[in-house]
Design a protein around this motif. Structure first.
Motif, short mmCIF file in Angstrom:
data_model
loop_
_atom_site.label_atom_id
_atom_site.label_comp_id
_atom_site.label_asym_id
_atom_site.label_seq_id
_atom_site.Cartn_x
_atom_site.Cartn_y
_atom_site.Cartn_z
N GLY A 79 0.85 -1.21 -0.10
CA GLY A 79 0.11 0.01 0.16
C GLY A 79 0.97 1.45 -0.07
N LYS B 137 4.18 1.52 -4.43
CA LYS B 137 5.25 0.67 -5.28
C LYS B 137 4.62 0.36 -6.61
N SER B 138 3.55 -0.26 -6.99
CA SER B 138 2.79 -0.35 -8.18
C SER B 138 2.47 0.86 -8.67
N THR B 139 2.09 1.76 -8.00
CA THR B 139 1.79 3.23 -8.57
C THR B 139 2.92 3.80 -9.23
P1 ADP Z 1 2.11 -1.11 -3.32
O1 ADP Z 1 2.27 -1.37 -4.68
O2 ADP Z 1 3.14 -0.45 -2.57
O3 ADP Z 1 1.16 -1.98 -2.61
P2 ADP Z 1 0.07 0.86 -4.49
O4 ADP Z 1 0.56 1.55 -5.58
O5 ADP Z 1 -0.81 -0.51 -5.23
O6 ADP Z 1 1.01 0.25 -3.36
O7 ADP Z 1 -1.05 1.48 -3.71
C1 ADP Z 1 -0.87 2.66 -2.96
C2 ADP Z 1 -2.05 3.39 -2.74
O8 ADP Z 1 -2.80 3.61 -3.77
C3 ADP Z 1 -3.06 2.20 -1.82
O9 ADP Z 1 -3.43 3.13 -0.83
C4 ADP Z 1 -3.95 1.68 -2.77
O10 ADP Z 1 -5.24 1.15 -2.49
C5 ADP Z 1 -4.20 3.14 -3.77
N1 ADP Z 1 -4.53 2.66 -5.23
C6 ADP Z 1 -3.70 1.99 -5.95
N2 ADP Z 1 -4.28 1.84 -7.03
C7 ADP Z 1 -5.40 2.54 -7.17
C8 ADP Z 1 -6.58 3.06 -8.04
N3 ADP Z 1 -6.59 2.27 -9.49
N4 ADP Z 1 -7.53 3.61 -7.72
C9 ADP Z 1 -7.46 3.84 -6.38
N5 ADP Z 1 -6.87 3.77 -5.41
C10 ADP Z 1 -5.49 3.06 -5.87
#
Ligand code: ADP
Ligand code: ADP
Length: 221
Positions: A40, A43-45
């Motif tokens: 959360g 990282k993916s973002t």
């Molecule tokens: P990680 O990859 O480190 O687990 P993410 O980048 O997936 O983190 O998520 C960072 C935050 O953004 C989290 O709070 C997640 O719920 C939120 N988030 C990720 N993708 C989306 C999306 N498409 N819409 C809304 N919130 C998102």
């Protein structure tokens, strides 16, 4: 100039809170780094921003010396070709052989198979799939699928390789093997960013660490 430059980059999804805040950093050419942080943390973002599949809500991103905010949409695919990405869930097409999956990016661009067939086979041998060229993904083990996905990401000889939890679905010996592959690729000149939770993987190399926490980034060289 570095491959990638971020300056005060922020990102929010819709009307939600900023999930990345004030990110300022470079990805130097030929560099090797881990991207880590709790689930959360963003990282993916951040990988989506690096892959140009998301625009920042504020700040500046320069990719290959271009301000991505000013790049016409139709030019994005060409820039993306210079970036290889390996997804956590592989995203192999199940009805295509290993060879066809890896060749797909070239085939969809209308390249003549004669011009790339040998390259695809060489690359498959390099990742250790020389004996698995003509099988379908469901027959491959987790480590083999991961290596097929890596080969597909590398077929266009990207300057930057992004990998999302590449060791998430493999045992420790395979994780070490994948890591050696990334290190070898890096020695050949490709910049590498590995997003991972795997502490034992990070302990094996003295590499740059980008640590995300609550949307903020700290870098340890
Ligand atoms: P990680 O990859 O480190 O687990 P993410 O980048 O997936 O983190 O998520 C960072 C935050 O953004 C989290 O709070 C997640 O719920 C939120 N988030 C990720 N993708 C989306 C999306 N498409 N819409 C809304 N919130 C998102
Ligand atoms: P992982 O951490 O395994 O990379 P994520 O949990 O970040 O996976 O996200 C999986 C998918 O769900 C992504 O496509 C992401 O955009 C989406 N997602 C994550 N968090 C949210 C959220 N809060 N709202 C909407 N979509 C989300």
């Amino acid at each position: 100039a570095p491959l990638i430059h971020f300056e005060n980059v922020g990102l929010r999804y819709g009307m939600g809170p900023e999930v990345l805040r004030d990110l300022t950093f470079d990805i130097p050419r030929r560099s090797f780094q881990f991207l880590t942080g709790p689930s959360g943390a963003g990282k993916s973002t951040l990988l989506r921003l690096l892959f140009l599949s998301l625009q920042p809500t504020r700040g500046l991103i320069r990719t290959f010396d271009r301000n991505i905010a000013t790049i016409p949409r139709e030019e994005l695919p060409m820039l993306r070709r210079r970036i290889g990405i390996v997804f956590q869930d592989f995203r192999l097409l199940e009805h295509l052989t290993t060879y066809e999956n890896v060749a797909l990016p070239l085939r969809v661009r209308g390249k003549d198979e004669l011009s790339y067939r040998a390259d695809v086979i060489d690359l498959l041998k390099w990742v250790g799939l020389g004996e698995r060229i003509n099988v379908l993904p469901p027959v491959l083990s987790g480590g083999e699928k991961q290596r097929a996905a890596i080969a597909r990401a590398l077929i266009d000889r990207p300057e930057l390789l992004l990998a999302d939890e590449p060791t998430g679905n493999v045992d420790p010996p395979m994780a070490r093997r994948l890591l050696s592959l990334f290190l070898e690729l890096n020695r050949l000149g490709t910049a590498v960013v590995i997003a991972t939770h795997d502490l034992s993987l990070m302990d094996q190399v003295d590499a740059r660490r980008m640590i995300l926490s609550q949307g903020r980034l700290d870098i340890y060289e």
